[in-house]
Design a protein around this motif. Structure first.
Motif, PDB file in Angstrom:
ATOM      1  N   VAL A  54     -21.125   1.838 -44.709  1.00 50.05           N
ATOM      2  CA  VAL A  54     -21.263   0.964 -45.885  1.00 50.05           C
ATOM      3  C   VAL A  54     -20.923   1.420 -47.118  1.00 50.05           C
ATOM      4  O   VAL A  54     -20.617   0.868 -48.263  1.00 50.05           O
ATOM      5  CB  VAL A  54     -22.972   0.538 -45.995  1.00 50.05           C
ATOM      6  CG1 VAL A  54     -23.473  -0.200 -47.057  1.00 50.05           C
ATOM      7  CG2 VAL A  54     -23.316  -0.433 -44.731  1.00 50.05           C
ATOM      8  N   ALA A  55     -21.421   2.957 -47.437  1.00 51.55           N
ATOM      9  CA  ALA A  55     -20.832   3.345 -48.505  1.00 51.55           C
ATOM     10  C   ALA A  55     -19.420   3.387 -48.676  1.00 51.55           C
ATOM     11  O   ALA A  55     -18.900   3.212 -49.992  1.00 51.55           O
ATOM     12  CB  ALA A  55     -21.386   4.948 -48.432  1.00 51.55           C
ATOM     13  N   ARG A  56     -18.726   3.647 -47.891  1.00 51.06           N
ATOM     14  CA  ARG A  56     -17.273   3.381 -48.051  1.00 51.06           C
ATOM     15  C   ARG A  56     -16.745   2.248 -48.292  1.00 51.06           C
ATOM     16  O   ARG A  56     -15.908   1.763 -49.276  1.00 51.06           O
ATOM     17  CB  ARG A  56     -16.409   3.947 -46.666  1.00 51.06           C
ATOM     18  CG  ARG A  56     -16.566   5.501 -46.344  1.00 51.06           C
ATOM     19  CD  ARG A  56     -15.663   5.827 -45.359  1.00 51.06           C
ATOM     20  NE  ARG A  56     -15.716   5.235 -44.049  1.00 51.06           N
ATOM     21  CZ  ARG A  56     -16.596   5.556 -43.032  1.00 51.06           C
ATOM     22  NH1 ARG A  56     -17.209   6.675 -43.185  1.00 51.06           N
ATOM     23  NH2 ARG A  56     -16.768   4.982 -41.926  1.00 51.06           N
ATOM     24  N   ALA A  57     -17.503   1.113 -47.816  1.00 49.67           N
ATOM     25  CA  ALA A  57     -17.000  -0.229 -48.006  1.00 49.67           C
ATOM     26  C   ALA A  57     -17.415  -0.493 -49.597  1.00 49.67           C
ATOM     27  O   ALA A  57     -16.701  -1.133 -50.235  1.00 49.67           O
ATOM     28  CB  ALA A  57     -17.658  -1.254 -47.159  1.00 49.67           C
ATOM     29  N   LEU A  58     -18.378   0.042 -50.034  1.00 54.37           N
ATOM     30  CA  LEU A  58     -18.956  -0.397 -51.415  1.00 54.37           C
ATOM     31  C   LEU A  58     -17.925   0.502 -52.239  1.00 54.37           C
ATOM     32  O   LEU A  58     -17.730  -0.246 -53.358  1.00 54.37           O
ATOM     33  CB  LEU A  58     -20.531  -0.085 -51.477  1.00 54.37           C
ATOM     34  CG  LEU A  58     -21.687  -1.136 -50.855  1.00 54.37           C
ATOM     35  CD1 LEU A  58     -22.716  -0.527 -50.859  1.00 54.37           C
ATOM     36  CD2 LEU A  58     -21.372  -2.501 -51.514  1.00 54.37           C
ATOM     37  N   ALA A  59     -17.762   1.542 -52.024  1.00 56.67           N
ATOM     38  CA  ALA A  59     -17.002   2.574 -53.120  1.00 56.67           C
ATOM     39  C   ALA A  59     -15.442   1.507 -53.178  1.00 56.67           C
ATOM     40  O   ALA A  59     -15.001   1.669 -54.223  1.00 56.67           O
ATOM     41  CB  ALA A  59     -16.693   3.747 -52.689  1.00 56.67           C
ATOM     42  N   ALA A  60     -15.085   1.174 -52.245  1.00 54.53           N
ATOM     43  CA  ALA A  60     -13.726   0.658 -52.267  1.00 54.53           C
ATOM     44  C   ALA A  60     -13.447  -0.586 -52.873  1.00 54.53           C
ATOM     45  O   ALA A  60     -12.474  -0.799 -53.514  1.00 54.53           O
ATOM     46  CB  ALA A  60     -13.136   0.490 -50.672  1.00 54.53           C
ATOM     47  N   VAL A  61     -14.633  -1.414 -52.973  1.00 55.23           N
ATOM     48  CA  VAL A  61     -14.506  -2.684 -53.624  1.00 55.23           C
ATOM     49  C   VAL A  61     -14.847  -2.653 -55.025  1.00 55.23           C
ATOM     50  O   VAL A  61     -14.569  -3.151 -55.923  1.00 55.23           O
ATOM     51  CB  VAL A  61     -15.324  -3.748 -52.945  1.00 55.23           C
ATOM     52  CG1 VAL A  61     -15.641  -4.957 -53.569  1.00 55.23           C
ATOM     53  CG2 VAL A  61     -14.899  -3.791 -51.345  1.00 55.23           C
ATOM     54  N   ALA A  62     -15.839  -1.482 -55.295  1.00 47.40           N
ATOM     55  CA  ALA A  62     -16.453  -1.518 -56.546  1.00 47.40           C
ATOM     56  C   ALA A  62     -15.238  -0.877 -57.635  1.00 47.40           C
ATOM     57  O   ALA A  62     -15.170  -1.302 -58.713  1.00 47.40           O
ATOM     58  CB  ALA A  62     -17.510  -0.438 -56.908  1.00 47.40           C
ATOM     59  N   GLY A  63     -14.222  -0.134 -57.207  1.00 50.67           N
ATOM     60  CA  GLY A  63     -13.112   0.359 -58.051  1.00 50.67           C
ATOM     61  C   GLY A  63     -13.840   1.238 -59.148  1.00 50.67           C
ATOM     62  O   GLY A  63     -14.792   2.344 -58.795  1.00 50.67           O
ATOM     63  N   GLU A  64     -13.374   0.942 -60.237  1.00 49.81           N
ATOM     64  CA  GLU A  64     -14.173   1.959 -61.270  1.00 49.81           C
ATOM     65  C   GLU A  64     -15.519   1.347 -62.151  1.00 49.81           C
ATOM     66  O   GLU A  64     -15.775   1.988 -62.827  1.00 49.81           O
ATOM     67  CB  GLU A  64     -13.120   1.787 -62.499  1.00 49.81           C
ATOM     68  CG  GLU A  64     -11.821   2.562 -62.008  1.00 49.81           C
ATOM     69  CD  GLU A  64     -11.734   3.967 -61.672  1.00 49.81           C
ATOM     70  OE1 GLU A  64     -12.603   4.763 -62.193  1.00 49.81           O
ATOM     71  OE2 GLU A  64     -11.115   4.416 -60.716  1.00 49.81           O
ATOM     72  N   ARG A  65     -16.020   0.232 -61.336  1.00 49.37           N
ATOM     73  CA  ARG A  65     -17.304  -0.187 -61.934  1.00 49.37           C
ATOM     74  C   ARG A  65     -18.284   0.217 -61.473  1.00 49.37           C
ATOM     75  O   ARG A  65     -18.205   1.357 -60.448  1.00 49.37           O
ATOM     76  CB  ARG A  65     -17.214  -1.692 -61.322  1.00 49.37           C
ATOM     77  CG  ARG A  65     -16.422  -2.850 -62.192  1.00 49.37           C
ATOM     78  CD  ARG A  65     -16.331  -4.130 -61.406  1.00 49.37           C
ATOM     79  NE  ARG A  65     -15.894  -3.913 -59.844  1.00 49.37           N
ATOM     80  CZ  ARG A  65     -15.342  -5.093 -59.331  1.00 49.37           C
ATOM     81  NH1 ARG A  65     -15.471  -6.296 -59.841  1.00 49.37           N
ATOM     82  NH2 ARG A  65     -15.005  -4.836 -58.113  1.00 49.37           N
ATOM     83  N   ARG A  66     -19.583   0.497 -62.296  1.00 40.58           N
ATOM     84  CA  ARG A  66     -20.714   0.975 -61.785  1.00 40.58           C
ATOM     85  C   ARG A  66     -21.623  -0.204 -61.545  1.00 40.58           C
ATOM     86  O   ARG A  66     -21.804  -1.112 -62.532  1.00 40.58           O
ATOM     87  CB  ARG A  66     -21.277   1.817 -63.118  1.00 40.58           C
ATOM     88  CG  ARG A  66     -20.333   3.061 -63.125  1.00 40.58           C
ATOM     89  CD  ARG A  66     -20.526   3.638 -64.580  1.00 40.58           C
ATOM     90  NE  ARG A  66     -22.144   3.906 -64.717  1.00 40.58           N
ATOM     91  CZ  ARG A  66     -22.463   5.357 -64.559  1.00 40.58           C
ATOM     92  NH1 ARG A  66     -21.881   6.021 -64.386  1.00 40.58           N
ATOM     93  NH2 ARG A  66     -23.714   5.347 -65.007  1.00 40.58           N
ATOM     94  N   VAL A  67     -22.258  -0.555 -60.435  1.00 41.95           N
ATOM     95  CA  VAL A  67     -23.115  -1.656 -60.037  1.00 41.95           C
ATOM     96  C   VAL A  67     -24.393  -0.880 -59.340  1.00 41.95           C
ATOM     97  O   VAL A  67     -24.179  -0.045 -58.509  1.00 41.95           O
ATOM     98  CB  VAL A  67     -22.302  -2.633 -59.343  1.00 41.95           C
ATOM     99  CG1 VAL A  67     -21.172  -3.277 -59.909  1.00 41.95           C
ATOM    100  CG2 VAL A  67     -21.747  -2.281 -58.072  1.00 41.95           C
ATOM    101  N   VAL A  68     -25.289  -1.811 -59.571  1.00 40.63           N
ATOM    102  CA  VAL A  68     -26.774  -1.670 -58.634  1.00 40.63           C
ATOM    103  C   VAL A  68     -26.559  -3.216 -57.895  1.00 40.63           C
ATOM    104  O   VAL A  68     -26.906  -3.987 -58.727  1.00 40.63           O
ATOM    105  CB  VAL A  68     -27.686  -1.169 -59.566  1.00 40.63           C
ATOM    106  CG1 VAL A  68     -28.863  -1.350 -58.959  1.00 40.63           C
ATOM    107  CG2 VAL A  68     -27.382  -0.068 -60.218  1.00 40.63           C
ATOM    108  N   LEU A  69     -26.912  -3.122 -56.718  1.00 39.05           N
ATOM    109  CA  LEU A  69     -27.029  -4.361 -56.048  1.00 39.05           C
ATOM    110  C   LEU A  69     -28.356  -4.241 -55.081  1.00 39.05           C
ATOM    111  O   LEU A  69     -28.612  -3.278 -54.548  1.00 39.05           O
ATOM    112  CB  LEU A  69     -25.738  -4.397 -54.682  1.00 39.05           C
ATOM    113  CG  LEU A  69     -24.301  -4.591 -55.275  1.00 39.05           C
ATOM    114  CD1 LEU A  69     -23.295  -4.224 -54.336  1.00 39.05           C
ATOM    115  CD2 LEU A  69     -24.239  -5.891 -55.913  1.00 39.05           C
ATOM    116  N   ASP A  70     -28.680  -5.609 -54.911  1.00 39.13           N
ATOM    117  CA  ASP A  70     -29.904  -5.555 -53.910  1.00 39.13           C
ATOM    118  C   ASP A  70     -29.419  -6.458 -52.629  1.00 39.13           C
ATOM    119  O   ASP A  70     -28.583  -7.365 -53.008  1.00 39.13           O
ATOM    120  CB  ASP A  70     -30.991  -6.348 -54.578  1.00 39.13           C
ATOM    121  CG  ASP A  70     -32.241  -6.441 -53.686  1.00 39.13           C
ATOM    122  OD1 ASP A  70     -32.270  -5.798 -52.829  1.00 39.13           O
ATOM    123  OD2 ASP A  70     -33.451  -6.940 -54.170  1.00 39.13           O
TER     124      ASP A  70
END
Length: 338
Positions: A54-70
């Motif tokens: 899950v961590a890898r998938a989120l990092a790959a899609v976030a790119g340079e963005r900083r997000v907080v998801l629920d």
């Protein structure tokens, strides 16, 4: 933000989403490095190490963005012919608490993050925005289409009953209704309303376990099974919750009168040591949330004896979880408060 239990509220001011059977988690994502992704459970524990996929998938899609998801971390069942994948809490348990899952475990029980809210993006807090705007921002992140990531769908244009039927046909827990104009507020809120699906099943009583404490000398739980072609019962679980004291006493008399030394089940049951067997003549009705992967009732409770039914009246075979149907013949869907 936590939902309040209740019936699906009517009106266009409510958006309807599916209720997932998984582990609630907040995801703090910063840049392309999976080590910078922090997953926090509802209990406040960091669970990032248990879900590196899950961590890898989120990092790959976030790119340079900083997000907080629920969202919800889920593990899907293994798909088979005629049985599409559905959230499987049994398979999720294989991953929960495992600090360093092996590559084989990650592959065989791969996790998916189902995002349903965006709380912060590029250091801009979004909590005060209405749900509708947060949802639009979430969809623009482009999470859908990437392995291990899903944006929880909104069931647009469906009335409450149809939405519940859709949830049931896909093996989901129920529906969560969210006010389109509501901000995100931590804690229990009436702006989110959850309506779980309840199923009912009829099954044969094949044994019982005696109660403890104030229920000593009465029935603590009954052991249920479905008929098999071989004339035995296939164990589907035990039920004790919901039994009234008078029912416990009455059942104790009925079951003890029909007690037998041999088990009517086609194999061992979890309660084997404490079980007392009975002739499989009584049919009971139980309510439950879902089937486990191995065909056992989850979150079950007693509804009562079905004196109008005989064991031969019941459909045999496996429940829906094993066959891939929405519900087996003779099993019904209900939505219920709470």
């Amino acid at each position: 933000m936590l939902a309040t239990a209740g019936s699906v509220p009517p009106g266009p001011e409510w958006a309807l989403e599916l209720k997932w059977d998984g582990m609630r988690a907040l995801a703090y994502v910063e840049g392309l490095d999976p080590d910078n992704v922090v997953l926090v459970s509802r209990a406040g524990r960091r669970v990032s190490r248990s879900f590196p996929d899950v961590a890898r998938a989120l990092a790959a899609v976030a790119g340079e963005r900083r997000v907080v998801l629920d969202g919800e971390i889920v593990v899907l069942s293994a798909p088979s012919a005629g049985a599409p994948a559905r959230p499987s809490f049994n398979r999720l348990q294989l991953r929960m608490g495992v600090q360093k899952p092996s590559p084989q475990l990650v592959e065989t029980a791969s996790a998916t993050f189902v995002a349903f809210d965006l709380l912060c993006c590029d250091d801009e807090p979004l909590l005060d925005l209405p749900y509708l705007e947060r949802r639009a921002r979430l969809e623009r992140l482009g999470l859908d289409g990437h392995r291990g990531l899903v944006v929880s769908p909104v069931l647009e244009g469906l009335d409450a009953q149809t939405a519940l039927e859709v949830a049931g046909s896909h093996g989901m827990e129920g529906i969560v209704a969210k006010r389109r104009d509501a901000p995100y507020r931590p804690g229990r809120s009436h702006a989110w309303v959850k309506t779980p699906l309840w199923r009912t099943t009829e099954a044969v009583i094949g044994g019982w376990a005696e109660g403890r404490g104030r229920h000593a000398g009465a029935v603590g739980a009954v052991l249920l099974g479905l008929p098999t072609p071989a004339g035995c019962l296939r164990y589907i679980g035990h039920v004790g919750t919901g039994l009234r004291d008078t029912e416990r006493d009455q059942l104790h008399v009925q079951l003890a009168d029909a007690e037998t030394a041999d088990s009517p089940f086609d194999g061992p049951v979890p309660e084997q040591r404490a079980a007392r067997w009975t002739q499989p003549t009584l049919v009971a009705e139980a309510r439950f949330r879902s089937w486990s992967d191995d065909g056992v009732l989850r979150h079950s409770s007693w509804r009562g004896l079905r004196l109008d039914r005989q064991p031969d009246d019941l459909p045999g075979g496996l429940p829906a979880a094993d066959r891939g149907d929405a519900a087996p013949p003779g099993h019904r869907w209900h939505n219920s408060r709470g």
